[in-house]
Write a protein that holds these residues in place. Structure first.
Motif, short mmCIF file in Angstrom:
data_model
loop_
_atom_site.label_atom_id
_atom_site.label_comp_id
_atom_site.label_asym_id
_atom_site.label_seq_id
_atom_site.Cartn_x
_atom_site.Cartn_y
_atom_site.Cartn_z
N THR A 53 0.82 -1.49 -0.09
CA THR A 53 -0.46 -0.29 -0.11
C THR A 53 0.64 0.95 -0.30
O THR A 53 1.91 1.48 0.77
CB THR A 53 -0.91 0.20 1.31
N SER A 54 0.26 2.21 -0.39
CA SER A 54 1.06 3.14 -0.82
C SER A 54 0.46 4.44 -0.53
O SER A 54 0.56 5.51 0.36
CB SER A 54 1.97 3.96 -2.26
N VAL A 55 -0.75 4.78 -1.14
CA VAL A 55 -2.24 5.73 -1.15
C VAL A 55 -2.99 5.28 -0.73
O VAL A 55 -3.43 4.35 -1.57
CB VAL A 55 -1.63 6.56 -1.62
N VAL A 56 -3.58 6.30 -0.05
CA VAL A 56 -5.38 5.42 -0.31
C VAL A 56 -6.34 5.96 -1.08
O VAL A 56 -6.37 8.05 -0.17
CB VAL A 56 -5.97 4.87 1.16
N ALA A 57 -7.50 6.00 -1.33
CA ALA A 57 -8.35 7.31 -1.74
C ALA A 57 -9.49 6.71 -2.26
O ALA A 57 -9.99 5.83 -2.65
CB ALA A 57 -7.49 7.88 -3.68
N THR A 58 -10.78 7.55 -0.94
CA THR A 58 -12.13 6.59 -1.08
C THR A 58 -12.88 7.63 -2.18
O THR A 58 -11.90 9.07 -2.61
CB THR A 58 -12.36 7.58 0.76
N ILE A 59 -13.70 7.14 -3.06
CA ILE A 59 -14.46 8.01 -4.39
C ILE A 59 -15.81 7.76 -3.57
O ILE A 59 -16.04 6.37 -3.13
CB ILE A 59 -14.17 7.98 -5.71
N GLY A 60 -16.61 8.21 -4.17
CA GLY A 60 -18.22 8.24 -4.09
C GLY A 60 -18.98 9.39 -4.51
O GLY A 60 -18.87 10.44 -4.32
N TYR A 61 -20.40 8.72 -4.51
CA TYR A 61 -21.51 10.33 -4.25
C TYR A 61 -22.13 11.35 -2.90
O TYR A 61 -22.09 9.72 -1.97
CB TYR A 61 -22.61 9.96 -5.22
N ARG A 62 -21.50 12.27 -2.73
CA ARG A 62 -22.14 12.47 -1.39
C ARG A 62 -23.52 12.40 -0.89
O ARG A 62 -24.42 12.25 -2.27
CB ARG A 62 -21.60 14.24 -1.08
N SER A 63 -23.88 12.19 0.29
CA SER A 63 -25.05 11.85 0.30
C SER A 63 -25.78 13.08 0.56
O SER A 63 -25.29 14.03 1.27
CB SER A 63 -25.02 10.60 1.90
N ASP A 64 -27.05 12.95 0.75
CA ASP A 64 -27.70 14.91 0.43
C ASP A 64 -28.53 14.71 1.70
O ASP A 64 -28.65 15.95 2.64
CB ASP A 64 -29.83 14.01 0.19
N ASN A 65 -28.50 13.35 2.87
CA ASN A 65 -28.16 13.58 3.93
C ASN A 65 -27.22 14.35 4.77
O ASN A 65 -26.47 14.76 5.75
CB ASN A 65 -28.23 12.21 5.04
N ASP A 66 -26.04 14.50 4.22
CA ASP A 66 -24.31 14.92 5.08
C ASP A 66 -24.81 16.42 4.88
O ASP A 66 -24.51 17.14 4.30
CB ASP A 66 -23.83 14.86 3.63
N THR A 67 -24.86 16.89 6.15
CA THR A 67 -25.08 18.24 6.07
C THR A 67 -23.55 19.56 6.34
O THR A 67 -23.50 20.29 6.52
CB THR A 67 -25.69 18.63 8.07
#
Ligand SMILES: Cc1cc2nc3c(=O)[nH]c(=O)nc-3n(C[C@H](O)[C@H](O)[C@H](O)COP(=O)(O)O)c2cc1C
Length: 83
Positions: A53-67
């Motif tokens: 492992t050298s680096v981590v990247a999470t990706i995704g669409y943000r939740s509408d509930n994420d204030t």
């Protein structure tokens, strides 16, 4: 080992492309370095595949509930960064 360091650094080229592509597609991304590499290697059984492992990247669409998505970003001004 010199080769391990070099190959690890090459992943940042892919990371840059990933972040640019995500931005273009309006997908959120969060690159991270402050994690326990050996634990990632163990959990994903990377060593037996000759990987590390050298680096981590999470990706995704943000939740509408994420204030927090509406919270202003904390950024230094261009003036204070480049003065
Ligand atoms: C290669 C790379 C590694 C990063 N590692 C960390 C990290 O270990 N911890 C952290 O809080 N942010 C890290 N960041 C920054 C985060 O991705 C993110 O930008 C930061 O948490 C602030 O979030 P924001 O950009 O939404 O304001 C890293 C960024 C890059 C490009």
């Amino acid at each position: 080992m010199e080769k391990d360091k070099w190959t690890s650094n090459q992943t940042y080229i892919a990371l840059g492309n990933l972040l640019n592509a995500c931005a273009e597609l309006k997908i959120d991304a969060c690159p991270m370095e402050g994690f326990e590499r050996e634990k990632y290697n163990d959990i994903l059984a990377l060593k037996k595949q000759g990987l590390n492992t050298s680096v981590v990247a999470t990706i995704g669409y943000r939740s509408d509930n994420d204030t927090s998505q509406h919270t202003p970003k904390v950024r230094k001004s261009i003036k204070s960064l480049f003065a």
